[in-house]
Design a protein around this motif. Structure first.
Motif, PDB file in Angstrom:
ATOM      1  N   SER A  35      -2.026  11.917  12.022  1.00 50.42           N
ATOM      2  CA  SER A  35      -1.021  12.042  10.727  1.00 50.42           C
ATOM      3  C   SER A  35      -1.068  10.718   9.705  1.00 50.42           C
ATOM      4  CB  SER A  35       0.469  12.413  10.726  1.00 50.42           C
ATOM      5  OG  SER A  35       1.123  12.425   9.510  1.00 50.42           O
ATOM      6  N   PHE A  36      -1.617  10.887   8.426  1.00 45.86           N
ATOM      7  CA  PHE A  36      -1.632   9.910   7.470  1.00 45.86           C
ATOM      8  C   PHE A  36      -0.214  10.342   6.338  1.00 45.86           C
ATOM      9  CE2 PHE A  36      -6.183   9.892   8.344  1.00 45.86           C
ATOM     10  CZ  PHE A  36      -6.032   8.877   9.154  1.00 45.86           C
ATOM     11  N   GLY A  37       0.727  11.155   7.014  1.00 52.11           N
ATOM     12  CA  GLY A  37       1.540  11.701   6.192  1.00 52.11           C
ATOM     13  C   GLY A  37       2.670  10.746   5.605  1.00 52.11           C
ATOM     14  N   GLY A  38       3.737  10.736   6.620  1.00 51.50           N
ATOM     15  CA  GLY A  38       4.921   9.895   6.399  1.00 51.50           C
ATOM     16  C   GLY A  38       4.635   8.436   6.030  1.00 51.50           C
ATOM     17  N   GLY A  39       5.746   7.951   5.651  1.00 52.84           N
ATOM     18  CA  GLY A  39       5.424   6.442   5.201  1.00 52.84           C
ATOM     19  C   GLY A  39       6.093   5.708   6.617  1.00 52.84           C
ATOM     20  N   LEU A  40       5.642   6.152   7.626  1.00 55.93           N
ATOM     21  CA  LEU A  40       6.206   5.309   8.958  1.00 55.93           C
ATOM     22  C   LEU A  40       5.736   4.044   9.443  1.00 55.93           C
ATOM     23  CD1 LEU A  40       6.269   8.561  11.324  1.00 55.93           C
ATOM     24  CD2 LEU A  40       8.121   7.819   9.791  1.00 55.93           C
ATOM     25  N   PRO A  41       6.495   3.008   9.346  1.00 55.74           N
ATOM     26  CA  PRO A  41       6.098   1.994  10.123  1.00 55.74           C
ATOM     27  C   PRO A  41       5.425   2.047  11.381  1.00 55.74           C
ATOM     28  CG  PRO A  41       8.146   1.438   9.245  1.00 55.74           C
ATOM     29  CD  PRO A  41       7.941   2.983   9.175  1.00 55.74           C
ATOM     30  N   GLY A 180      -0.039   2.881  -4.264  1.00 56.60           N
ATOM     31  CA  GLY A 180      -0.662   1.465  -3.852  1.00 56.60           C
ATOM     32  C   GLY A 180      -1.067   0.726  -4.483  1.00 56.60           C
ATOM     33  N   THR A 181      -0.796   0.830  -5.756  1.00 53.00           N
ATOM     34  CA  THR A 181      -1.088  -0.133  -6.787  1.00 53.00           C
ATOM     35  C   THR A 181       0.097  -1.286  -7.114  1.00 53.00           C
ATOM     36  OG1 THR A 181      -0.077   1.411  -8.515  1.00 53.00           O
ATOM     37  CG2 THR A 181      -2.709   1.488  -8.325  1.00 53.00           C
ATOM     38  N   THR A 182      -0.583  -2.187  -7.829  1.00 52.24           N
ATOM     39  CA  THR A 182       0.512  -3.452  -8.043  1.00 52.24           C
ATOM     40  C   THR A 182       0.562  -3.777  -9.489  1.00 52.24           C
ATOM     41  OG1 THR A 182      -0.233  -4.466  -6.044  1.00 52.24           O
ATOM     42  CG2 THR A 182       0.929  -5.833  -7.532  1.00 52.24           C
ATOM     43  N   LEU A 183       1.746  -3.821  -9.798  1.00 50.82           N
ATOM     44  CA  LEU A 183       1.996  -4.278 -11.612  1.00 50.82           C
ATOM     45  C   LEU A 183       1.405  -5.328 -11.828  1.00 50.82           C
ATOM     46  CD1 LEU A 183       3.102  -2.802 -14.247  1.00 50.82           C
ATOM     47  CD2 LEU A 183       5.070  -3.811 -13.439  1.00 50.82           C
ATOM     48  N   ALA A 184       0.278  -5.610 -12.819  1.00 49.01           N
ATOM     49  CA  ALA A 184      -0.393  -6.863 -13.122  1.00 49.01           C
ATOM     50  C   ALA A 184       0.754  -7.863 -13.788  1.00 49.01           C
ATOM     51  CB  ALA A 184      -1.344  -6.426 -14.054  1.00 49.01           C
ATOM     52  N   GLU A 185       0.465  -8.993 -13.676  1.00 49.06           N
ATOM     53  CA  GLU A 185       1.494 -10.119 -14.201  1.00 49.06           C
ATOM     54  C   GLU A 185       1.930  -9.843 -15.422  1.00 49.06           C
ATOM     55  OE1 GLU A 185       0.935 -13.864 -12.532  1.00 49.06           O
ATOM     56  OE2 GLU A 185       2.875 -14.563 -13.433  1.00 49.06           O
ATOM     57  N   GLY A 186       0.804  -9.742 -16.448  1.00 50.51           N
ATOM     58  CA  GLY A 186       0.878  -9.572 -17.625  1.00 50.51           C
ATOM     59  C   GLY A 186       1.761  -8.668 -18.139  1.00 50.51           C
ATOM     60  N   ARG A 331      -7.329   0.414  -3.888  1.00 54.07           N
ATOM     61  CA  ARG A 331      -7.350  -0.398  -2.786  1.00 54.07           C
ATOM     62  C   ARG A 331      -6.318  -1.420  -2.852  1.00 54.07           C
ATOM     63  NH1 ARG A 331      -9.061  -5.394  -1.245  1.00 54.07           N
ATOM     64  NH2 ARG A 331     -10.694  -5.424   0.245  1.00 54.07           N
ATOM     65  N   PRO A 332      -5.194  -0.941  -2.292  1.00 57.01           N
ATOM     66  CA  PRO A 332      -3.960  -1.856  -2.136  1.00 57.01           C
ATOM     67  C   PRO A 332      -3.953  -2.907  -1.770  1.00 57.01           C
ATOM     68  CG  PRO A 332      -3.954   0.038  -0.392  1.00 57.01           C
ATOM     69  CD  PRO A 332      -5.304   0.228  -1.210  1.00 57.01           C
ATOM     70  N   MET A 333      -3.378  -4.046  -2.235  1.00 56.48           N
ATOM     71  CA  MET A 333      -3.228  -5.599  -1.517  1.00 56.48           C
ATOM     72  C   MET A 333      -2.101  -5.644  -0.903  1.00 56.48           C
ATOM     73  SD  MET A 333      -4.456  -7.662  -4.846  1.00 56.48           S
ATOM     74  CE  MET A 333      -3.359  -6.895  -6.331  1.00 56.48           C
ATOM     75  N   GLY A 334      -1.277  -4.361  -0.599  1.00 54.11           N
ATOM     76  CA  GLY A 334      -0.238  -4.557   0.519  1.00 54.11           C
ATOM     77  C   GLY A 334       0.301  -3.176   0.710  1.00 54.11           C
ATOM     78  N   GLY A 335       1.343  -3.249   1.345  1.00 50.39           N
ATOM     79  CA  GLY A 335       2.285  -1.970   1.427  1.00 50.39           C
ATOM     80  C   GLY A 335       1.741  -1.152   2.437  1.00 50.39           C
ATOM     81  N   LEU A 336       1.792   0.132   2.313  1.00 45.01           N
ATOM     82  CA  LEU A 336       1.516   1.090   3.385  1.00 45.01           C
ATOM     83  C   LEU A 336       0.783   2.378   3.035  1.00 45.01           C
ATOM     84  CD1 LEU A 336       3.887  -0.201   4.862  1.00 45.01           C
ATOM     85  CD2 LEU A 336       5.042   1.997   5.240  1.00 45.01           C
ATOM     86  N   PHE A 337       0.309   2.336   1.786  1.00 45.64           N
ATOM     87  CA  PHE A 337      -0.410   3.648   1.024  1.00 45.64           C
ATOM     88  C   PHE A 337      -1.647   3.362   0.393  1.00 45.64           C
ATOM     89  CE2 PHE A 337       4.308   4.402   1.330  1.00 45.64           C
ATOM     90  CZ  PHE A 337       4.574   5.350   2.221  1.00 45.64           C
ATOM     91  N   LEU A 338      -2.511   4.521   0.382  1.00 41.60           N
ATOM     92  CA  LEU A 338      -3.453   4.345  -0.415  1.00 41.60           C
ATOM     93  C   LEU A 338      -3.624   5.829  -1.167  1.00 41.60           C
ATOM     94  CD1 LEU A 338      -6.225   5.534   0.681  1.00 41.60           C
ATOM     95  CD2 LEU A 338      -6.518   3.250   1.510  1.00 41.60           C
ATOM     96  N   TRP A 339      -4.083   5.825  -2.207  1.00 46.81           N
ATOM     97  CA  TRP A 339      -4.038   7.133  -2.948  1.00 46.81           C
ATOM     98  C   TRP A 339      -5.419   7.469  -3.391  1.00 46.81           C
ATOM     99  CZ3 TRP A 339      -0.460  10.325  -4.540  1.00 46.81           C
ATOM    100  CH2 TRP A 339      -0.485  11.113  -5.744  1.00 46.81           C
ATOM    101  N   VAL A 340      -5.651   8.775  -2.811  1.00 49.58           N
ATOM    102  CA  VAL A 340      -7.165   9.410  -2.893  1.00 49.58           C
ATOM    103  C   VAL A 340      -7.209  10.160  -4.266  1.00 49.58           C
ATOM    104  CG1 VAL A 340      -8.760  10.827  -1.860  1.00 49.58           C
ATOM    105  CG2 VAL A 340      -7.420   9.046  -0.577  1.00 49.58           C
ATOM    106  N   THR A 341      -8.280  10.087  -5.049  1.00 52.71           N
ATOM    107  CA  THR A 341      -8.650  11.087  -5.821  1.00 52.71           C
ATOM    108  C   THR A 341      -9.707  12.114  -5.762  1.00 52.71           C
ATOM    109  OG1 THR A 341      -7.675   9.552  -7.860  1.00 52.71           O
ATOM    110  CG2 THR A 341      -9.063  11.476  -8.462  1.00 52.71           C
TER     111      THR A 341
END
Ligand code: PLP
Length: 419
Positions: A35-41, A180-186, A331-341
């Motif tokens: 399972s790649f389902g839940g956000g389980l640690p 899985g994305t990160t809000l850019a500093e700007g 390509r997440p720089m951290g966290g637990l998830f990535l997002w497929v299209t």
């Protein structure tokens, strides 16, 4: 005569559904399914021994206090620890700015209770965290959705939605769930300036900020807001309320999160929390404090980063190896998830059925969109969790998923049949 309960349910239950993820957890009980389902640690990194020692210490030294009712605001040493920790990143938080909650999920519910009247609009990212939508729906929220790209929320598209007067913005700047994305500093700077200009507050939900596997830490919105308001007067005013949790750094079963906000907001939230659960478990808070203290939490986070960072790499490599070129992913720089299209025309629900036959599971993307306008867009996406499975399972699971995708694609564009 038996009571017709359903006719007595309150209006607010109309918009309440069981989350797709909670439902999925039932299917994935089957041990054959990867399972790649839940956000389980990952349970293999839970510091079980440290918890055992901490429980013993709390009971031996402070047992009677630990088993008693306690203040709604939270266990004072834990609030101090969180305030100190928050101050490291530039917010001069004091314990009175911190409210301990039963997970950040309760924080979201309390925010809904505090701010949302039926019909109020909440500005959210498209896609966004499903659990927040669940919490806000109960209070009759409607939504203004603003799309995200690989740099997070599209701040260039914000002015018009802000002009329509949403009650608040709900934003996940770090390693967003599900994208899985990160809000850019700007964009962070732009966002706090816009919030101030339009007088529309921000709820910054940050459960994953500590779990960065590459790149530099970026300033939280709450910090940029302080700088913008030149508020060296402490944290008595501000446009941002910040949420975080121990769920991803210590253990989600603890159910311990927190809200950092100006004291007036904390006082109101305290009243609302009293009606919900009086206070978060005294014992749990004292144990968490004992576990986290003396630098243990910082060391433990280093371990989690190493383990999850490796799992992320395994998933990225396996996707590149097995998926056809029409499929893309973040390509997440951290966290637990990535997002497929998925390729145009594919439907993640049909893919889900096929994937379950291959013994692999994910969460279908449409669950993460608040507005109906996005129903179609959601069908082209899947959320994959990379923290919970072992590296070899991740590779095997992605191989199975890619097979299911290829089979579905073949169904979309069948090979021409010759005469
Ligand atoms: C973005 C986000 N907010 C809040 C939560 C809730 O976390 P907690 O376990 O602290 O209730 C989660 C859990 O996955 C999450 O991803």
């Amino acid at each position: 005569m038996s009571t017709a309960w359903t006719s007595r349910y309150a209006q607010r239950t109309k918009n309440v559904r069981s989350s797709a993820i909670r439902e999925l957890l039932k299917i994935t009980q089957n041990p054959k399914i990867i399972s790649f389902g839940g956000g389980l640690p990952a349970p293999d990194v839970f510091p079980v021994e440290r918890f055992r020692e901490a429980c013993n210490r709390v009971l031996e030294t402070n047992g009677r206090l630990a088993l008693q009712y306690s203040p709604t605001e939270g266990y004072e040493p834990l609030r101090e620890m969180i305030a100190r920790h928050t101050s490291r990143y530039g917010v001069k938080a004091k314990p009175e700015h911190v409210l301990i909650t039963s997970g950040s999920q309760q924080a979201l519910d309390l925010i809904g209770k505090l701010l949302i009247n039926p019909g109020d609009r909440v500005l959210v990212e498209a896609p966004t965290y499903l659990g927040a939508l669940q919490a806000f729906n109960v209070y009759g929220a409607e939504y203004v959705c603003v799309p995200s790209d690989q740099d997070g929320l599209r701040t260039d598209l914000l002015e018009e939605p802000l002009r329509s007067g949403p009650k608040f913005m709900y934003v996940l700047p770090n390693f967003q769930n599900p994208g899985g994305t990160t809000l850019a500093e700007g964009r962070r700077h732009e966002l706090v300036l816009l919030a101030d200009r339009f007088g529309i507050p921000i709820i910054e939900d940050d459960p994953y900020g500590q779990l960065r596997y590459e790149g530099e830490h970026l300033p939280p919105l709450v910090v940029l807001d302080r700088e913008n308001l030149r508020g060296d007067k402490g944290y008595s005013i501000g446009n941002v309320v910040y949420l975080s949790t121990f769920s991803k750094t210590l253990a989600p079963g603890l159910r311990l999160g927190w809200i950092v906000a100006p004291p007036d907001i904390i006082s109101k939230l305290v009243q609302l929390k009293q009606g919900a659960d009086l206070h978060t478990s005294t014992f749990g808070q004292m144990v968490a404090y004992e576990v986290a203290r003396d630098g243990f939490l910082d060391e433990h986070i280093k371990l989690i980063r190493r383990v999850y960072g490796e799992r992320r790499n395994v998933m990225l490599d396996a996707l590149a190896e097995f998926c056809p070129p029409e499929v893309s992913w973040t390509r997440p720089m951290g966290g637990l998830f990535l997002w497929v299209t998925l390729p145009v025309g594919m439907d993640c629900h049909r893919l889900f059925d096929a994937a379950i036959k291959e013994n692999v599971a994910f969460v279908a993307g449409d669950a993460f969109y608040a507005g109906n306008g996005y129903a179609h867009e959601g069908l082209r996406h899947l959320r994959l969790n990379f923290s919970n499975a072992q590296p070899e399972q991740i590779r095997e699971g992605i191989r199975r998923l890619a097979l299911a995708i290829k089979n579905q694609m073949a169904g979309l564009h069948p090979e021409p049949v010759g005469d």
